[in-house]
Design a protein around this motif. Structure first.
Motif, PDB file in Angstrom:
ATOM      1  N   HIS A  67       3.281  -0.024  -1.795  1.00  0.00           N
ATOM      2  CA  HIS A  67       2.867  -0.767  -0.595  1.00  0.00           C
ATOM      3  C   HIS A  67       3.920  -0.495   0.489  1.00  0.00           C
ATOM      4  O   HIS A  67       4.900  -1.220   0.588  1.00  0.00           O
ATOM      5  CB  HIS A  67       2.824  -2.268  -0.873  1.00  0.00           C
ATOM      6  N   PHE A  70       4.627  -2.018   5.917  1.00  0.00           N
ATOM      7  CA  PHE A  70       4.964  -3.428   6.152  1.00  0.00           C
ATOM      8  C   PHE A  70       6.207  -3.511   7.023  1.00  0.00           C
ATOM      9  O   PHE A  70       7.001  -2.573   7.117  1.00  0.00           O
ATOM     10  CB  PHE A  70       5.210  -4.170   4.827  1.00  0.00           C
ATOM     11  N   ILE A  92       3.452 -13.088   0.070  1.00  0.00           N
ATOM     12  CA  ILE A  92       2.799 -11.992   0.782  1.00  0.00           C
ATOM     13  C   ILE A  92       2.499 -12.387   2.219  1.00  0.00           C
ATOM     14  O   ILE A  92       2.561 -11.559   3.135  1.00  0.00           O
ATOM     15  CB  ILE A  92       1.521 -11.577   0.032  1.00  0.00           C
ATOM     16  N   SER A  95       5.067 -11.304   4.777  1.00  0.00           N
ATOM     17  CA  SER A  95       4.967  -9.899   5.177  1.00  0.00           C
ATOM     18  C   SER A  95       3.773  -9.656   6.085  1.00  0.00           C
ATOM     19  O   SER A  95       3.826  -8.813   6.991  1.00  0.00           O
ATOM     20  CB  SER A  95       4.866  -9.003   3.939  1.00  0.00           C
ATOM     21  N   VAL A  96       2.684 -10.378   5.848  1.00  0.00           N
ATOM     22  CA  VAL A  96       1.499 -10.243   6.702  1.00  0.00           C
ATOM     23  C   VAL A  96       1.837 -10.617   8.144  1.00  0.00           C
ATOM     24  O   VAL A  96       1.509  -9.883   9.094  1.00  0.00           O
ATOM     25  CB  VAL A  96       0.342 -11.105   6.167  1.00  0.00           C
ATOM     26  N   THR A  99       4.095  -7.907   9.686  1.00  0.00           N
ATOM     27  CA  THR A  99       3.394  -6.632   9.876  1.00  0.00           C
ATOM     28  C   THR A  99       2.413  -6.708  11.037  1.00  0.00           C
ATOM     29  O   THR A  99       2.308  -5.774  11.838  1.00  0.00           O
ATOM     30  CB  THR A  99       2.673  -6.235   8.582  1.00  0.00           C
ATOM     31  N   LEU A 107       5.914   0.504  12.737  1.00  0.00           N
ATOM     32  CA  LEU A 107       5.418   0.687  11.375  1.00  0.00           C
ATOM     33  C   LEU A 107       5.499   2.147  10.941  1.00  0.00           C
ATOM     34  O   LEU A 107       5.838   2.448   9.799  1.00  0.00           O
ATOM     35  CB  LEU A 107       3.980   0.192  11.274  1.00  0.00           C
ATOM     36  N   SER A 130      -2.858  -0.456   1.904  1.00  0.00           N
ATOM     37  CA  SER A 130      -2.801  -1.424   2.995  1.00  0.00           C
ATOM     38  C   SER A 130      -2.581  -2.795   2.351  1.00  0.00           C
ATOM     39  O   SER A 130      -2.094  -2.883   1.240  1.00  0.00           O
ATOM     40  CB  SER A 130      -4.092  -1.387   3.821  1.00  0.00           C
ATOM     41  N   TYR A 132      -1.163  -5.712   4.119  1.00  0.00           N
ATOM     42  CA  TYR A 132      -0.283  -6.623   4.838  1.00  0.00           C
ATOM     43  C   TYR A 132      -0.760  -6.845   6.274  1.00  0.00           C
ATOM     44  O   TYR A 132       0.013  -7.246   7.128  1.00  0.00           O
ATOM     45  CB  TYR A 132       1.162  -6.114   4.833  1.00  0.00           C
ATOM     46  N   ALA A 142      -3.173   0.144   9.267  1.00  0.00           N
ATOM     47  CA  ALA A 142      -2.279   0.477   8.169  1.00  0.00           C
ATOM     48  C   ALA A 142      -2.728   1.752   7.461  1.00  0.00           C
ATOM     49  O   ALA A 142      -1.907   2.622   7.138  1.00  0.00           O
ATOM     50  CB  ALA A 142      -2.208  -0.684   7.178  1.00  0.00           C
ATOM     51  N   ASN A 303       7.421  -2.557  -2.695  1.00  0.00           N
ATOM     52  CA  ASN A 303       6.852  -3.538  -1.783  1.00  0.00           C
ATOM     53  C   ASN A 303       7.947  -4.520  -1.398  1.00  0.00           C
ATOM     54  O   ASN A 303       8.991  -4.586  -2.070  1.00  0.00           O
ATOM     55  CB  ASN A 303       5.663  -4.246  -2.443  1.00  0.00           C
TER      56      ASN A 303
END
Length: 384
Positions: A67, A70, A92, A95-96, A99, A107, A130, A132, A142, A303
């Motif tokens: 992953h 991010f 998670i 990170s979302v 990102t 990125l 993808s 994130y 992404a 990740n």
């Protein structure tokens, strides 16, 4: 011509652990492909010679689960886990958010740095997911960025349910299997889903099935995150639908193992020991899986949350120390095994016609990857 090879690890399926070991060997590369493999004394003429001075040469590592798209940092979450906090997938969302707020250029630079870091440690093929973004625009972005670096791109809109849909999971599932999939599919080869009933943030068996069937209908190959946090339906679902890989496999029942063994030509169990290391979870019995006839692969799962390591040599060492594999079995799983999980025959082995994706060790044997754990002895052999 590459010559002066102390040990050539072809991973051609012959000999102990399928490594196809050769000594006093050489190989010839032409137009990015292996054109000849044989005894150094019989090597044909070449216009350039690369002498590796007694080092081992092996197929470049195939990292079939990563992953890499991010932004942000989750070091505090790692520290909390080391102090006893249990992982459940909720981080998670951190990170979302990071990102989503990052620009394309930010990125792209982060992704380029991570891919370069992998190549510096001998990885020549990486699958990038993808997952994130979790909006139509961010998931498509992404994958578009990932496709600049690899052909192995995976749509993971079904990573977790984002906070804005927490009260309406059905609406998010409709988004993933509808507009999001439509926007992502042109940039993806695979579809994946985090099938994990032990996490309130992930997806149930029925939800995962809907995602995978929609992805298959859109022409994507199938991959599954399964059986990570506890026993669950992920493995059985992956085998039933003919997924190329079911990843994690930390908690397996005898029925799961039997299913994987029966589907060994179709579905690979991709093991991610860096995650167990980073979450203090039990390690799966990789040696037992091999004895049962299961096809296995090794990957980093690089990740920001559960394994921020890009090192396939580290994964190999963990697999030997903690999962019961021999050094040879671990190398095979990290090359030919991972290539099989991507349904590729042109990588993960050294044979005439295969891609000349090679790694070289500052050591005479593949055993040193686990024998000298933590020492940066592996790198990509750059021939262009």
């Amino acid at each position: 011509m590459v010559t002066g090879i102390g040990e050539l690890v072809t991973c051609d399926g012959t000999g102990p652990d399928g490594l196809g070991l050769r000594t006093h060997a050489a190989l010839v590369v032409e137009d990015g492909r292996v054109a000849w493999v044989g005894a150094a004394a019989s090597a044909p003429a070449a216009d350039r010679v690369v002498d590796v001075d007694g080092r081992a040469v092996l197929p470049g590592f195939v990292d079939s689960h990563a992953h890499l798209v991010f932004a942000g940092d989750r070091g505090a979450e790692f520290s909390a886990r080391m102090a006893g906090t249990r992982y459940d997938g909720g981080g998670i969302g951190v990170s979302v958010a990071a990102t989503r707020s990052a620009s394309d250029d930010e990125l792209r630079l982060l992704l380029a740095d991570r891919v370069a870091e992998m190549r510096a440690q001998g990885t020549t093929t990486v699958e990038v997911k993808s997952g994130y973004g979790l909006t139509v625009e961010d998931e498509a972005r992404a994958l578009r960025l990932a496709a600049e670096f690899t052909s192995e791109t995976t749509f993971l809109g079904a990573h977790v349910v984002p906070p804005e849909y927490a009260a309406d999971r059905a609406a998010y599932l409709d988004l993933v299997t509808g507009p999001m999939l439509e926007a992502a599919a042109p940039h993806a080869r695979w579809v994946d889903v985090f099938c994990e009933p032990h996490s309130a943030h992930a997806f149930t068996a029925d939800e995962a099935r809907a995602v995978l069937v929609a992805g298959r209908d859109a022409g994507l190959g199938l991959r599954v995150h399964g059986n990570q946090l506890g026993p669950g339906p992920g493995v059985q679902l992956a085998v039933e639908l003919g997924a190329a890989s079911v990843d994690h496999c930390t908690h397996l029942s005898d029925t799961d193992v039997d299913a994987l063994a029966g589907a060994s030509e179709t579905t690979v169990a991709t093991l991610l020991p860096g995650v167990e290391f980073s979450t203090r979870s039990p390690y799966p019995d990789a040696a037992g899986l091999l004895r049962a006839g299961v096809s296995i692969a090794l990957a980093t799962d690089c990740n920001p949350g559960t394994c921020y390591s890009s090192s396939m040599p580290f994964v190999i060492a963990l697999a030997v120390r903690e999962m019961g594999l021999t050094p040879g079995q671990a190398v095979h799983a990290a090359t030919a095994g991972s290539a099989k999980s991507l349904r590729r025959t042109d990588i993960g082995r050294i044979a005439e016609g295969a891609r000349a994706d090679l790694a070289v060790l500052d050591a005479p044997s593949h055993v040193h990857l686990s024998y000298r754990a933590g020492v940066p002895i592996a790198r990509t052999l750059e021939l262009r």
